[in-house]
Write an enzyme that holds these catalytic residues in place. Structure first.
Site, PDB file in Angstrom:
ATOM      1  N   ARG A 102       0.360  -5.182  -2.915  1.00 27.41           N
ATOM      2  CA  ARG A 102       1.509  -4.506  -2.302  1.00 27.41           C
ATOM      3  C   ARG A 102       2.739  -4.500  -3.201  1.00 27.41           C
ATOM      4  O   ARG A 102       3.729  -3.814  -2.914  1.00 27.41           O
ATOM      5  CB  ARG A 102       1.875  -5.176  -0.985  1.00 27.41           C
ATOM      6  CG  ARG A 102       0.779  -5.119   0.054  1.00 27.41           C
ATOM      7  CD  ARG A 102       1.227  -5.807   1.325  1.00 27.41           C
ATOM      8  NE  ARG A 102       2.328  -5.101   1.942  1.00 27.41           N
ATOM      9  CZ  ARG A 102       2.205  -4.115   2.813  1.00 27.41           C
ATOM     10  NH1 ARG A 102       1.013  -3.718   3.187  1.00 27.41           N
ATOM     11  NH2 ARG A 102       3.262  -3.524   3.317  1.00 27.41           N
ATOM     12  N   TRP A 129       7.913  -5.751  -4.633  1.00 28.97           N
ATOM     13  CA  TRP A 129       8.004  -4.478  -5.342  1.00 28.97           C
ATOM     14  C   TRP A 129       9.473  -4.095  -5.263  1.00 28.97           C
ATOM     15  O   TRP A 129       9.998  -3.798  -4.195  1.00 28.97           O
ATOM     16  CB  TRP A 129       7.133  -3.426  -4.687  1.00 28.97           C
ATOM     17  CG  TRP A 129       7.004  -2.170  -5.491  1.00 28.97           C
ATOM     18  CD1 TRP A 129       6.176  -1.943  -6.548  1.00 28.97           C
ATOM     19  CD2 TRP A 129       7.735  -0.956  -5.299  1.00 28.97           C
ATOM     20  NE1 TRP A 129       6.352  -0.680  -7.023  1.00 28.97           N
ATOM     21  CE2 TRP A 129       7.295  -0.038  -6.286  1.00 28.97           C
ATOM     22  CE3 TRP A 129       8.722  -0.557  -4.406  1.00 28.97           C
ATOM     23  CZ2 TRP A 129       7.803   1.241  -6.390  1.00 28.97           C
ATOM     24  CZ3 TRP A 129       9.231   0.723  -4.504  1.00 28.97           C
ATOM     25  CH2 TRP A 129       8.770   1.624  -5.490  1.00 28.97           C
ATOM     26  N   HIS A 168      -1.587  31.859 -18.154  1.00 25.34           N
ATOM     27  CA  HIS A 168      -0.184  32.167 -17.843  1.00 25.34           C
ATOM     28  C   HIS A 168       0.765  31.136 -18.456  1.00 25.34           C
ATOM     29  O   HIS A 168       1.918  31.040 -18.038  1.00 25.34           O
ATOM     30  CB  HIS A 168       0.002  32.245 -16.325  1.00 25.34           C
ATOM     31  CG  HIS A 168      -0.842  33.313 -15.702  1.00 25.34           C
ATOM     32  ND1 HIS A 168      -0.599  34.656 -15.886  1.00 25.34           N
ATOM     33  CD2 HIS A 168      -1.963  33.225 -14.937  1.00 25.34           C
ATOM     34  CE1 HIS A 168      -1.521  35.363 -15.245  1.00 25.34           C
ATOM     35  NE2 HIS A 168      -2.373  34.513 -14.672  1.00 25.34           N
ATOM     36  N   ASN A 180      10.692  -7.199   3.523  1.00 20.75           N
ATOM     37  CA  ASN A 180      10.050  -5.991   3.013  1.00 20.75           C
ATOM     38  C   ASN A 180      10.788  -4.800   3.610  1.00 20.75           C
ATOM     39  O   ASN A 180      10.986  -4.763   4.830  1.00 20.75           O
ATOM     40  CB  ASN A 180       8.579  -5.971   3.433  1.00 20.75           C
ATOM     41  CG  ASN A 180       7.910  -4.656   3.096  1.00 20.75           C
ATOM     42  OD1 ASN A 180       8.273  -4.002   2.126  1.00 20.75           O
ATOM     43  ND2 ASN A 180       6.926  -4.269   3.890  1.00 20.75           N
ATOM     44  N   GLU A 221      -6.652  15.507  -9.088  1.00 17.73           N
ATOM     45  CA  GLU A 221      -6.930  14.096  -8.794  1.00 17.73           C
ATOM     46  C   GLU A 221      -7.443  13.375 -10.054  1.00 17.73           C
ATOM     47  O   GLU A 221      -7.050  12.233 -10.323  1.00 17.73           O
ATOM     48  CB  GLU A 221      -7.949  14.020  -7.639  1.00 17.73           C
ATOM     49  CG  GLU A 221      -8.526  12.651  -7.348  1.00 17.73           C
ATOM     50  CD  GLU A 221      -7.508  11.604  -6.909  1.00 17.73           C
ATOM     51  OE1 GLU A 221      -6.321  11.920  -6.788  1.00 17.73           O
ATOM     52  OE2 GLU A 221      -7.919  10.447  -6.727  1.00 17.73           O
ATOM     53  N   GLU A 263      -2.215   7.302 -13.870  1.00 17.99           N
ATOM     54  CA  GLU A 263      -1.799   6.031 -13.272  1.00 17.99           C
ATOM     55  C   GLU A 263      -2.528   4.839 -13.866  1.00 17.99           C
ATOM     56  O   GLU A 263      -1.983   3.742 -13.881  1.00 17.99           O
ATOM     57  CB  GLU A 263      -1.855   6.050 -11.739  1.00 17.99           C
ATOM     58  CG  GLU A 263      -3.161   6.318 -11.091  1.00 17.99           C
ATOM     59  CD  GLU A 263      -3.044   6.332  -9.549  1.00 17.99           C
ATOM     60  OE1 GLU A 263      -2.074   5.822  -8.983  1.00 17.99           O
ATOM     61  OE2 GLU A 263      -3.973   6.856  -8.907  1.00 17.99           O
ATOM     62  N   LYS A 265       0.595  -0.328  -3.929  1.00 20.86           N
ATOM     63  CA  LYS A 265      -0.434   0.274  -3.091  1.00 20.86           C
ATOM     64  C   LYS A 265       0.158   1.021  -1.916  1.00 20.86           C
ATOM     65  O   LYS A 265      -0.332   2.060  -1.505  1.00 20.86           O
ATOM     66  CB  LYS A 265      -1.374  -0.842  -2.599  1.00 20.86           C
ATOM     67  CG  LYS A 265      -2.536  -0.352  -1.758  1.00 20.86           C
ATOM     68  CD  LYS A 265      -3.510   0.433  -2.608  1.00 20.86           C
ATOM     69  CE  LYS A 265      -4.657   0.993  -1.820  1.00 20.86           C
ATOM     70  NZ  LYS A 265      -5.359   2.044  -2.590  1.00 20.86           N
ATOM     71  N   LYS A 319      -5.502  10.145 -11.707  1.00 24.81           N
ATOM     72  CA  LYS A 319      -6.165   8.855 -11.953  1.00 24.81           C
ATOM     73  C   LYS A 319      -5.925   8.411 -13.395  1.00 24.81           C
ATOM     74  O   LYS A 319      -5.666   7.248 -13.656  1.00 24.81           O
ATOM     75  CB  LYS A 319      -7.679   8.962 -11.699  1.00 24.81           C
ATOM     76  CG  LYS A 319      -8.061   8.977 -10.241  1.00 24.81           C
ATOM     77  CD  LYS A 319      -7.879   7.607  -9.610  1.00 24.81           C
ATOM     78  CE  LYS A 319      -7.681   7.671  -8.109  1.00 24.81           C
ATOM     79  NZ  LYS A 319      -6.407   8.180  -7.629  1.00 24.81           N
TER      80      LYS A 319
HETATM   81  O1  M6R Z   1      -1.345   5.334   1.551  1.00 21.00           O
HETATM   82  P1  M6R Z   1      -1.162   6.800   1.257  1.00 21.00           P
HETATM   83  O2  M6R Z   1      -2.437   7.533   1.253  1.00 21.00           O
HETATM   84  O3  M6R Z   1      -0.123   7.438   2.138  1.00 21.00           O
HETATM   85  O4  M6R Z   1      -0.583   6.822  -0.225  1.00 21.00           O
HETATM   86  C1  M6R Z   1      -0.212   8.014  -0.833  1.00 21.00           C
HETATM   87  C2  M6R Z   1      -0.042   7.843  -2.331  1.00 21.00           C
HETATM   88  O5  M6R Z   1       0.977   6.917  -2.598  1.00 21.00           O
HETATM   89  C3  M6R Z   1      -1.337   7.363  -3.010  1.00 21.00           C
HETATM   90  O6  M6R Z   1      -2.397   8.232  -2.776  1.00 21.00           O
HETATM   91  C4  M6R Z   1      -1.133   7.217  -4.537  1.00 21.00           C
HETATM   92  O7  M6R Z   1      -0.955   8.471  -5.118  1.00 21.00           O
HETATM   93  C5  M6R Z   1      -2.315   6.461  -5.153  1.00 21.00           C
HETATM   94  N1  M6R Z   1      -1.852   5.487  -6.083  1.00 21.00           N
HETATM   95  C6  M6R Z   1      -3.282   7.340  -5.856  1.00 21.00           C
HETATM   96  O8  M6R Z   1      -4.289   6.646  -6.487  1.00 21.00           O
END
Ligand code: M6R
Length: 615
Positions: A27, A76, A508, A102, A485, A492, A610, A489
């Protein structure tokens, strides 16, 4: 989006709290800290910037005194840099109260100014320390910690989970929540608090979910819940049906890799129990009546990140199967454009965690406009499904890796189920057509197994790309969100420049990026839609002619693609709308392996968390 733990009971509080923090580290991991009430009625505290390992080392070098009551935090950062001083827990003026938090206290600047005018010295830049001072002022005035917390919560604005201990009340931990997660673990002669059940799952599987604006006080003997004004309130008791082993890595190096390999099971679980004996779709938590569904004339999907890409795939399926127009919108943008909504608009909020603040605020806005909100979510009891009119749980099990994998695939399943269910109710597809698609979906877990069996080819490919600085991803139709996607990946996890494009859009502008040797991953549509397939091949030819190295994901038996693919990764044959369920998997494996080879922390990539509970 921090992780919070609290404990009172016969065990050593430091051990229970640190163990809980380890399970919540996904988290946030900018800093960590623990505070205990120790003999002599004083607070003993340790906190360190950086990952939990830094705190653990500090505790190993100089352990805190024995104690049975404690709190902990893994951070965080929002207010203030991630350093030792800003790390939680924070103390009041007299070091009598320690508190972790939090969320964000929106009126903290005002409150801080008032405290400083009264000669309080605040050591950190955080909003949290202000609350520690306020709670301590209350207990110093003679009220107990629970009353102090209630009174302080009445003046706070924003989103918060707060957990506090008072040195003069050594057998109690008090917590409060507004718009931020908190669950209570109910043990035998001991009680726990956590941002989620992972914090205490090895000690108890009995949990209490708290409502909005509630304060909870735990002692060894019991749990007392009130609202912010001291009126008694109740939590919802439930049994947690996953165990500790589900949160561990199963022999894999990363949670993410474990979760990629769990996808056949996750997808199968997600499909489980969705049809009644007559073969008709039934969605248990779908609290919308058939009449309400028949009234829907527009669907707006809101989500962030990977969940947003699931929404993009859903648009193709929902529009094709139900003929209802669908818009897909980033949750963070939604309410600022004054969207056109009314009672016949169904808003679908997709969120793995169920706590994403951008998505939560978007659904709140939608509900004020009288729209119905349906959540697609993986986290039972989280805020987004609780605040929605209906929910489809994805049943992926806990996803610990920050990068979403099985969360995404099961979101896709839930979106397909929603689309088919609406088609069934509205009669836009015949029963046998829905049946046929369900059979195709039920075959997907086995097809994902086939893709996973070919992981070594993808790992070898990743090894060839450890020196790469940029990668492009191309797709068309339902393969376009897959390309996005795949790029996300890689960004990140491997911290590489990666971009996904709709293949037809290349000419374009983006084609100017193509240079000799640039890797371009191409998601080739199945041949069932010939035009789509041919157009994709044209796009691939365009980049290849300019020196790109084409890595093509194409279905078994597709020989047309062979002359244009420098590398060919085979996918099982599935219908075009379902292809994202299999085509995403090699891209997840590629990013995971490349990041591993580059020496990155795959489960906790830099700057990410997360669960993003701030806007
Ligand atoms: O928990 P959520 O699905 O709402 O989160 C949304 C995004 O923060 C989440 O998908 C993020 O982009 C991930 N790190 C992707 O791997």
């Amino acid at each position: 989006m921090c992780g919070i733990v609290g404990y009172v009971g016969p065990k050593q509080a430091q051990d229970v709290v640190v163990e809980g923090l380890r399970r919540l580290e996904y988290r946030g991991y900018d800093s960590a800290g623990v505070a205990l009430v120790v003999p002599g009625d004083v607070i003993s505290l340790a906190k360190r910037a950086g990952k939990l390992a830094n705190l653990e080392k500090a505790l190993a070098d100089s352990p805190l005194p024995a104690s049975h009551t404690g709190i902990g935090h893994t951070r965080w950062a929002t207010h203030g840099a991630p350093n030792d001083v800003n790390a939680h827990p924070h103390l009041g003026h007299e070091r009598r109260v320690a508190l972790v938090h939090n969320g964000i206290i929106e009126n903290f600047a005002d409150l801080r100014a008032r405290l400083e005018a009264d000669d309080h010295v605040l050591l950190s830049e955080t909003d949290t320390e202000v609350v520690a001072h306020l709670v301590e002022l209350q207990v110093e005035s003679g009220v107990d910690l629970t009353t102090a917390m209630q009174r302080v919560c009445q003046v706070l604005e924003g989103a918060f989970t707060l957990v506090a201990i008072d040195a003069h009340d050594p057998d109690r931990v008090v917590a409060a929540r507004r718009n931020s997660p908190l669950v209570v673990g109910v043990g035998d002669g001991e009680h726990f608090l956590g941002s989620d059940v992972a914090a205490f799952i090895e000690h108890t599987r009995e949990a209490l979910e708290l409502g909005q604006d509630q304060v909870v006080s735990i002692t060894r003997e019991g749990v007392e819940i009130t609202d912010f004004h001291g009126h008694p309130a109740e939590g919802r008791r439930y049994h947690v049906d996953w165990d500790l082993s589900a949160a561990e890595k199963d022999g894999h190096d990363w949670f993410m890799r474990k979760e990629i390999f769990e996808q056949p099971r996750a997808v199968a679980d997600s499909l489980l129990g969705r049809r009644n004996q007559a073969g008709l779709l039934q969605l248990d938590e779908m609290r919308l009546s058939d009449d309400e569904i028949r009234d829907v004339d527009k669907i707006i999907i809101i989500a962030c990140g990977t969940s947003f890409y699931a929404g993009m795939v859903a648009k193709y399926a929902i529009e094709h199967w139900t003929r209802i127009p669908v818009e897909v919108e980033l949750a963070s943008e939604f309410r600022y454009r004054d969207p056109i909504l009314d009672y016949s608009t169904l808003v679908v909020a997709i969120s793995q965690s169920g706590e994403t603040a951008d998505t939560l605020q978007a659904i709140r806005h939608a509900r004020t406009q009288r729209s119905k909100v349906l959540a697609i979510c993986n986290t039972n009891g989280s805020t987004i499904p609780r605040e929605s009119d209906a929910v489809i749980y994805t049943h992926a099990g806990p996803e610990i890796g920050v990068a979403s994998t099985k969360g995404f695939l099961t979101q896709l399943v839930a979106c397909y189920l929603l689309a088919l269910y609406v088609a069934q109710v509205k009669g836009t597809r015949y029963g046998d057509e829905i049946d046929e698609i369900m059979v195709q979906l039920e075959a997907i877990p086995q097809q994902i197994e086939t893709v996973l069996a070919g992981a070594q080819q993808v790992y070898d490919l990743a090894r060839e790309h450890t020196g790469t600085r940029s990668v492009l991803f191309l797709g068309r139709h339902a393969g376009y969100p897959v390309a996005l996607e795949g790029a996300l990946k890689l960004k990140e996890l491997a911290y590489l420049h990666a971009e996904g494009f709709a293949a037809g859009e290349l000419k374009h502008g983006p084609i100017a990026l193509v240079e000799e040797g640039l890797p371009v991953l191409c998601v080739v549509p199945p041949r069932g839609r010939d035009q789509l397939h041919e157009k994709m091949i044209s796009g691939i030819q365009e980049v290849r002619a300019r020196g790109a190295r084409t890595i093509c994901l194409a279905e078994e038996g597709d020989t047309r693609i062979e002359p244009y693919a420098d590398v060919l990764i085979r996918l099982p044959r599935v219908p075009v709308l379902l292809q994202p369920l299999v085509a995403t998997v090699p891209l997840q494996l590629f990013a995971c392996e490349l990041a591993t080879l580059m020496g990155h922390d795959v489960d906790q990539p830099r700057n990410l968390a997360k669960s993003v509970t701030v806007e």
